[in-house]
Design an enzyme around this catalytic site. Sequence first.
Site, PDB file in Angstrom:
ATOM      1  N   MET A   1       0.834  -1.200   0.000  1.00  0.00           N
ATOM      2  CA  MET A   1       0.000   0.000   0.000  1.00  0.00           C
ATOM      3  C   MET A   1       0.873   1.257   0.000  1.00  0.00           C
ATOM      4  O   MET A   1       1.894   1.314   0.679  1.00  0.00           O
ATOM      5  CB  MET A   1      -0.892   0.029   1.251  1.00  0.00           C
ATOM      6  CG  MET A   1      -1.977  -1.023   1.254  1.00  0.00           C
ATOM      7  SD  MET A   1      -3.249  -0.666   0.045  1.00  0.00           S
ATOM      8  CE  MET A   1      -4.311  -2.097   0.302  1.00  0.00           C
ATOM      9  N   CYS A   2       0.481   2.228  -0.754  1.00  0.00           N
ATOM     10  CA  CYS A   2       1.198   3.496  -0.822  1.00  0.00           C
ATOM     11  C   CYS A   2       0.608   4.485   0.187  1.00  0.00           C
ATOM     12  O   CYS A   2      -0.404   4.207   0.832  1.00  0.00           O
ATOM     13  CB  CYS A   2       1.099   4.089  -2.228  1.00  0.00           C
ATOM     14  SG  CYS A   2       1.679   2.982  -3.542  1.00  0.00           S
TER      15      CYS A   2
END
Length: 261
Positions: A1-2
């Site tokens: 996940m960013c």
Amino acid sequence: MCRLLGYLGSPIQLDSLLYQPDHSLIAQSYQPREMTAGLLNADGFGVGWYHAEREVEPFTYKNTLPIWNDVNLPQVSRYVESRCVLASVRSATPGLAVDLTNCQPFRWGQILGIHNGYIENFRRTLCRPIRTQLSEMAYQVIEGTTDSEHIFALLIDIWQTTATTLEQALHKTLITLADLAQEYEVTLSANIVISDGTQMVASRFANRCQTPSLYWLQEDSKLSQGIAIASEPLFSGNWVSFPERSILSVGPDLKIKIEQF
């Protein structure tokens, strides 16, 4: 996940967004608090911004280094001032290369876009179905291998062919992705922020998994006259969590509209 960051409002220096907050995007890259997958965001980063006074195509600065190791960004951030900024630090999905073409934000003309989320087993599930829906123009937008860039190309295609506003384009993109995810029985999450420099549209969405966090903040003394959208609050303040399955739109007048679906 960013981890994502968007800003729209009065001109602001990049370092005020990227470095000065207590829980800045830099801090979120190595010590995130609300990630649903992964531990760090060390697989590159990108910053996109629009000229504060002239209508020209947006600028981007990217690197495959962790954002805390880039020696040029602090200098650039003190020099650049903008009314609209999008930024991302990346936690690469296993199997997808750490490469400049896979770093966000993505750009097409005046449009910048960033995405936090994932498509389950993307290369073996929705990669081909998404590509078959794209026009030749939108297909040529894709330079890398990520699900994020394919989602961006799909959004551009929908915006150019069937939608009149960015808000409508994002809505139709999410519906299309949800239908494909249901057909191929895959998990999907899509926190997206897009802008043309005068407006910003963002979504918080997932079909059958935990929805990644996303917040917005307005009328805070630290932001002057502006609105921030972030995966995690940058500092103490009246941050508001996006409702799940929602789209937030901010126009040039900085008025907020939220739609749930």
